[in-house]
Design an enzyme around this catalytic site. Structure first.
Site, PDB file in Angstrom:
ATOM      1  N   PRO A   1       5.920 -66.187 -71.675  1.00  0.00           N
ATOM      2  CA  PRO A   1       6.161 -67.636 -71.747  1.00  0.00           C
ATOM      3  C   PRO A   1       5.335 -68.441 -70.741  1.00  0.00           C
ATOM      4  N   VAL A   2       4.283 -69.083 -71.240  1.00  0.00           N
ATOM      5  CA  VAL A   2       3.429 -69.912 -70.381  1.00  0.00           C
ATOM      6  C   VAL A   2       3.916 -71.355 -70.481  1.00  0.00           C
TER       7      VAL A   2
ATOM      8  N   TYR B   1      12.917 -77.589 -54.357  1.00  0.00           N
ATOM      9  CA  TYR B   1      12.519 -76.474 -53.490  1.00  0.00           C
ATOM     10  C   TYR B   1      11.534 -76.942 -52.425  1.00  0.00           C
TER      11      TYR B   1
ATOM     12  N   THR C   1      20.480 -73.365 -47.542  1.00  0.00           N
ATOM     13  CA  THR C   1      19.767 -72.251 -46.894  1.00  0.00           C
ATOM     14  C   THR C   1      18.485 -72.726 -46.214  1.00  0.00           C
TER      15      THR C   1
ATOM     16  N   LYS D   1      11.802 -77.253 -48.232  1.00  0.00           N
ATOM     17  CA  LYS D   1      10.896 -76.576 -47.288  1.00  0.00           C
ATOM     18  C   LYS D   1      10.215 -77.615 -46.384  1.00  0.00           C
TER      19      LYS D   1
ATOM     20  N   THR E   1       5.280 -73.211 -46.887  1.00  0.00           N
ATOM     21  CA  THR E   1       4.528 -73.067 -48.129  1.00  0.00           C
ATOM     22  C   THR E   1       3.556 -74.229 -48.328  1.00  0.00           C
ATOM     23  N   ASP E   2       2.494 -73.962 -49.076  1.00  0.00           N
ATOM     24  CA  ASP E   2       1.539 -75.046 -49.388  1.00  0.00           C
ATOM     25  C   ASP E   2       2.183 -76.113 -50.276  1.00  0.00           C
ATOM     26  N   GLU E   3       3.322 -75.767 -50.903  1.00  0.00           N
ATOM     27  CA  GLU E   3       3.955 -76.733 -51.818  1.00  0.00           C
ATOM     28  C   GLU E   3       4.449 -77.979 -51.095  1.00  0.00           C
TER      29      GLU E   3
ATOM     30  N   ILE F   1       8.260 -61.187 -49.639  1.00  0.00           N
ATOM     31  CA  ILE F   1       7.270 -61.212 -48.547  1.00  0.00           C
ATOM     32  C   ILE F   1       7.867 -60.617 -47.272  1.00  0.00           C
TER      33      ILE F   1
ATOM     34  N   LEU G   1       5.819 -65.815 -61.769  1.00  0.00           N
ATOM     35  CA  LEU G   1       4.828 -65.675 -62.842  1.00  0.00           C
ATOM     36  C   LEU G   1       4.261 -64.250 -62.998  1.00  0.00           C
TER      37      LEU G   1
ATOM     38  N   ARG H   1      -3.118 -72.200 -59.304  1.00  0.00           N
ATOM     39  CA  ARG H   1      -2.519 -71.734 -58.065  1.00  0.00           C
ATOM     40  C   ARG H   1      -3.580 -70.935 -57.300  1.00  0.00           C
TER      41      ARG H   1
ATOM     42  N   ASP I   1      24.370 -64.302 -43.531  1.00  0.00           N
ATOM     43  CA  ASP I   1      23.835 -65.559 -44.058  1.00  0.00           C
ATOM     44  C   ASP I   1      23.275 -66.353 -42.867  1.00  0.00           C
TER      45      ASP I   1
ATOM     46  N   ALA J   1      15.052 -67.796 -47.585  1.00  0.00           N
ATOM     47  CA  ALA J   1      15.018 -69.064 -48.317  1.00  0.00           C
ATOM     48  C   ALA J   1      15.417 -68.816 -49.755  1.00  0.00           C
TER      49      ALA J   1
HETATM   50  P1  NAD Z   1      12.361 -64.138 -52.075  1.00  0.00           P
HETATM   51  O1  NAD Z   1      13.188 -65.055 -52.901  1.00  0.00           O
HETATM   52  O2  NAD Z   1      11.731 -62.935 -52.700  1.00  0.00           O
HETATM   53  O3  NAD Z   1      13.216 -63.601 -50.823  1.00  0.00           O
HETATM   54  C1  NAD Z   1      14.094 -64.426 -50.110  1.00  0.00           C
HETATM   55  C2  NAD Z   1      15.012 -63.529 -49.285  1.00  0.00           C
HETATM   56  O4  NAD Z   1      15.849 -64.386 -48.482  1.00  0.00           O
HETATM   57  C3  NAD Z   1      15.948 -62.659 -50.116  1.00  0.00           C
HETATM   58  O5  NAD Z   1      15.982 -61.360 -49.594  1.00  0.00           O
HETATM   59  C4  NAD Z   1      17.307 -63.328 -49.973  1.00  0.00           C
HETATM   60  O6  NAD Z   1      18.402 -62.438 -50.070  1.00  0.00           O
HETATM   61  C5  NAD Z   1      17.172 -63.921 -48.571  1.00  0.00           C
HETATM   62  N1  NAD Z   1      18.081 -65.078 -48.375  1.00  0.00           N
HETATM   63  C6  NAD Z   1      18.257 -66.143 -49.186  1.00  0.00           C
HETATM   64  N2  NAD Z   1      19.180 -66.971 -48.686  1.00  0.00           N
HETATM   65  C7  NAD Z   1      19.571 -66.436 -47.495  1.00  0.00           C
HETATM   66  C8  NAD Z   1      20.489 -66.842 -46.493  1.00  0.00           C
HETATM   67  N3  NAD Z   1      21.205 -67.966 -46.610  1.00  0.00           N
HETATM   68  N4  NAD Z   1      20.642 -66.049 -45.400  1.00  0.00           N
HETATM   69  C9  NAD Z   1      19.938 -64.889 -45.273  1.00  0.00           C
HETATM   70  N5  NAD Z   1      19.068 -64.459 -46.209  1.00  0.00           N
HETATM   71  C10 NAD Z   1      18.885 -65.220 -47.301  1.00  0.00           C
HETATM   72  O7  NAD Z   1      11.264 -65.070 -51.392  1.00  0.00           O
HETATM   73  P2  NAD Z   1       9.743 -64.760 -50.980  1.00  0.00           P
HETATM   74  O8  NAD Z   1       8.862 -65.036 -52.125  1.00  0.00           O
HETATM   75  O9  NAD Z   1       9.686 -63.447 -50.286  1.00  0.00           O
HETATM   76  O10 NAD Z   1       9.513 -65.929 -49.920  1.00  0.00           O
HETATM   77  C11 NAD Z   1       9.806 -65.735 -48.542  1.00  0.00           C
HETATM   78  C12 NAD Z   1       9.465 -66.996 -47.781  1.00  0.00           C
HETATM   79  O11 NAD Z   1       8.089 -67.306 -47.943  1.00  0.00           O
HETATM   80  C13 NAD Z   1      10.230 -68.234 -48.253  1.00  0.00           C
HETATM   81  O12 NAD Z   1      10.579 -68.993 -47.123  1.00  0.00           O
HETATM   82  C14 NAD Z   1       9.233 -68.985 -49.110  1.00  0.00           C
HETATM   83  O13 NAD Z   1       9.483 -70.373 -49.072  1.00  0.00           O
HETATM   84  C15 NAD Z   1       7.933 -68.633 -48.418  1.00  0.00           C
HETATM   85  N6  NAD Z   1       6.728 -68.630 -49.274  1.00  0.00           N
HETATM   86  C16 NAD Z   1       6.681 -67.889 -50.410  1.00  0.00           C
HETATM   87  C17 NAD Z   1       5.501 -67.841 -51.157  1.00  0.00           C
HETATM   88  C18 NAD Z   1       5.399 -67.015 -52.406  1.00  0.00           C
HETATM   89  O14 NAD Z   1       4.377 -67.088 -53.092  1.00  0.00           O
HETATM   90  N7  NAD Z   1       6.367 -66.185 -52.756  1.00  0.00           N
HETATM   91  C19 NAD Z   1       4.391 -68.564 -50.736  1.00  0.00           C
HETATM   92  C20 NAD Z   1       4.481 -69.325 -49.558  1.00  0.00           C
HETATM   93  C21 NAD Z   1       5.648 -69.327 -48.828  1.00  0.00           C
HETATM   94  O1  TDX Z   2       7.522 -67.980 -66.825  1.00  0.00           O
HETATM   95  C1  TDX Z   2       6.709 -68.666 -66.170  1.00  0.00           C
HETATM   96  N1  TDX Z   2       5.694 -69.295 -66.818  1.00  0.00           N
HETATM   97  C2  TDX Z   2       4.778 -70.084 -66.188  1.00  0.00           C
HETATM   98  O2  TDX Z   2       3.874 -70.637 -66.822  1.00  0.00           O
HETATM   99  C3  TDX Z   2       6.815 -68.836 -64.739  1.00  0.00           C
HETATM  100  C4  TDX Z   2       7.905 -68.164 -63.975  1.00  0.00           C
HETATM  101  C5  TDX Z   2       5.886 -69.636 -64.123  1.00  0.00           C
HETATM  102  N2  TDX Z   2       4.907 -70.261 -64.823  1.00  0.00           N
HETATM  103  C6  TDX Z   2       3.928 -71.102 -64.094  1.00  0.00           C
HETATM  104  C7  TDX Z   2       4.529 -72.158 -63.184  1.00  0.00           C
HETATM  105  C8  TDX Z   2       3.502 -72.253 -62.065  1.00  0.00           C
HETATM  106  O3  TDX Z   2       2.480 -73.176 -62.430  1.00  0.00           O
HETATM  107  O4  TDX Z   2       3.186 -70.241 -63.232  1.00  0.00           O
HETATM  108  C9  TDX Z   2       2.909 -70.861 -61.978  1.00  0.00           C
HETATM  109  C10 TDX Z   2       3.489 -70.022 -60.859  1.00  0.00           C
HETATM  110  O5  TDX Z   2       4.887 -70.125 -60.949  1.00  0.00           O
HETATM  111  P1  TDX Z   2       5.881 -69.392 -59.919  1.00  0.00           P
HETATM  112  O6  TDX Z   2       5.569 -67.936 -59.911  1.00  0.00           O
HETATM  113  O7  TDX Z   2       7.262 -69.835 -60.231  1.00  0.00           O
HETATM  114  O8  TDX Z   2       5.356 -69.957 -58.522  1.00  0.00           O
HETATM  115  P2  TDX Z   2       5.199 -71.451 -57.939  1.00  0.00           P
HETATM  116  O9  TDX Z   2       6.067 -72.410 -58.625  1.00  0.00           O
HETATM  117  O10 TDX Z   2       3.728 -71.743 -57.863  1.00  0.00           O
HETATM  118  O11 TDX Z   2       5.805 -71.212 -56.445  1.00  0.00           O
HETATM  119  C11 TDX Z   2       5.458 -70.018 -55.695  1.00  0.00           C
HETATM  120  O12 TDX Z   2       4.459 -70.283 -54.744  1.00  0.00           O
HETATM  121  C12 TDX Z   2       4.784 -71.049 -53.624  1.00  0.00           C
HETATM  122  C13 TDX Z   2       6.681 -69.426 -54.996  1.00  0.00           C
HETATM  123  O13 TDX Z   2       7.699 -69.158 -55.948  1.00  0.00           O
HETATM  124  C14 TDX Z   2       7.187 -70.331 -53.913  1.00  0.00           C
HETATM  125  O14 TDX Z   2       8.277 -69.724 -53.227  1.00  0.00           O
HETATM  126  C15 TDX Z   2       6.050 -70.554 -52.941  1.00  0.00           C
HETATM  127  O15 TDX Z   2       6.427 -71.469 -51.948  1.00  0.00           O
END
Ligand code: NAD
Ligand code: TDX
Length: 343
Positions: A208-209, A153, A100, A157, A125-127, A12, A193, A217, A59, A83
């Site tokens: 793999p589900v 996780y 982190t 957060k 995050t909504d989590e 993101i 996913l 979601r 970092d 994160a």
């Molecule tokens: P991501 O795992 O793709 O990216 C995380 C980035 O943070 C990476 O580039 C990593 O190198 C960097 N990082 C990790 N530890 C670090 C540290 N100690 N110092 C500096 N950099 C560091 O994650 P994402 O999916 O892009 O999520 C970004 C943010 O959005 C997170 O805070 C996550 O909780 C939040 N978020 C994600 C989702 C989602 O669906 N992916 C939804 C809601 C909120």
């Molecule tokens: O192999 C898989 N099979 C499967 O069934 C994986 C990787 C996931 N899943 C399921 C688990 C969840 O119900 O799919 C759903 C989505 O899984 P993820 O992609 O791991 O996302 P989720 O656990 O919902 O969390 C994501 O959304 C909120 C992000 O990873 C978080 O960083 C964010 O905060």
């Protein structure tokens, strides 16, 4: 305006950097990233030569390095994406998530206090709200829903969110928090996913589900999330939380079947594997506040967003194939081997 974006080499954060450099070409963006397994400098290659952009490998837990950076850059705004973000990894090894996600957030906010800041924005995050039951489609997460996290996780957060609110109350730090639903789009790391299923399907590998695949979601195209954060840092009220989500609830199994259909792959690739421990059932955001206060609405419909995303993975095979051929192989073998699936 000078903005520090942490975690900008991840999914993101990188999309946010592209969005901001386009939307505000006069802003300076400084990306701070540790480049963990999830960070990828090649993602940022299109902006590395942009004079308005600087990348620095740091970092966020490294206090002296963060303070040094603030002395050099005098940022107006910090947007903290950095994160550990994968729930399954947090179940295997919680500690780095605490480090982190909690300590890193505190270090960044201490730097903001010491050097002054116009806005510190925490990407949450909504989590943090836990989950909702499948048989109550009338329930949604609002900003006043109590924090009730399920995984290491999400609890890390949630702890960070509490700290951010405490720094606002105690030190009057000008903060905002956004709590967004699941994002999807380009540069999504293939442990999650949607990109995992696209990559596996393209390689004719099992899909793999977890469990029955009935977990729900609320999916949002990443650019819509980036626009929401842009609005919040400019117009959001200090000390406030904004939920971000698009009323786009989907069951996991239906997403995987849709990916099969879009790629012309048979559903027989789908394999039900051992469920995630403590698996949240349903996430669903009520975005009324950000809509009413800031006029935000999602622009990309899921039907279009998923097509764009699949097209991106087809056009950018080298990006994800490079990831799949590295350390990820061991991760996949371990994580999915445990669940009864072997590569
Ligand atoms: P991501 O795992 O793709 O990216 C995380 C980035 O943070 C990476 O580039 C990593 O190198 C960097 N990082 C990790 N530890 C670090 C540290 N100690 N110092 C500096 N950099 C560091 O994650 P994402 O999916 O892009 O999520 C970004 C943010 O959005 C997170 O805070 C996550 O909780 C939040 N978020 C994600 C989702 C989602 O669906 N992916 C939804 C809601 C909120
Ligand atoms: O192999 C898989 N099979 C499967 O069934 C994986 C990787 C996931 N899943 C399921 C688990 C969840 O119900 O799919 C759903 C989505 O899984 P993820 O992609 O791991 O996302 P989720 O656990 O919902 O969390 C994501 O959304 C909120 C992000 O990873 C978080 O960083 C964010 O905060």
């Amino acid at each position: 305006m000078n903005i520090i974006v942490t975690g900008g080499a991840g999914f993101i954060g990188s999309n946010f950097i592209f969005y901001m450099l386009k939307a505000h070409p006069d802003y300076r963006i400084v990306c701070v990233d540790k480049l963990t397994y999830a960070g990828n400098l090649s993602t940022l290659k299109s902006v590395l030569d942009n004079p308005q952009f600087r990348f620095i490998k740091v970092d966020i837990c490294d206090r002296p390095a963060i303070y040094q950076l603030f002395e050099e850059e005098h940022p107006d705004v910090v947007v903290n994406f950095a994160a550990e973000s994968h729930v399954d990894r947090s179940i295997e090894n919680p500690e780095i998530f605490l480090q982190t996600n909690i300590i890193g957030t505190a270090v960044l906010m201490d730097a903001c206090r010491k050097y002054g800041i116009k806005r510190y924005h925490q990407v949450s995050t909504d989590e943090v709200y836990g989950d909702l039951p499948l048989d109550r489609p009338d329930l949604f997460f609002t900003e006043t829903t109590p924090i009730h996290a399920s995984s290491p996780y999400s609890s890390s957060k949630a702890a960070a969110d509490l700290l951010v609110q405490a720094y606002h109350r105690t030190y009057k730090l000008p903060v905002t928090i956004s709590r967004c639903s699941n994002n999807y789009g380009p540069y999504h790391f293939p442990e999650k996913l949607i990109p995992l299923m696209i990559a596996n399907a393209l390689n004719n590998k099992p899909l793999p589900v977890y469990g029955e695949g009935v977990n729900v979601r609320d999916w949002l195209y990443v650019e819509d999330h980036c626009r929401a954060i842009d609005l919040i840092i400019h117009k959001g009220r200090e000390g406030e939380v904004y939920n971000v989500g698009g009323h786009n609830e989907m069951r996991n199994i239906d997403i995987v079947k849709l990916i099969c259909k879009e790629l012309g792959k048979p559903e027989s690739l789908i394999i039900h594997v051992q469920d995630r421990k403590g698996h949240d059932m349903r996430y669903a955001i009520d975005p009324t506040k950000i809509h009413n206060e800031l006029g935000w609405l999602p622009e990309t419909k899921f039907a279009d967003g998923i097509k764009k995303t699949i097209r991106w993975y087809l056009d950018n095979r080298t990006w994800w194939e490079t990831i799949l051929s590295g350390e990820y192989k061991n991760y996949y073998e371990q994580m999915y081997g445990k669940r009864g699936l072997h590569a």
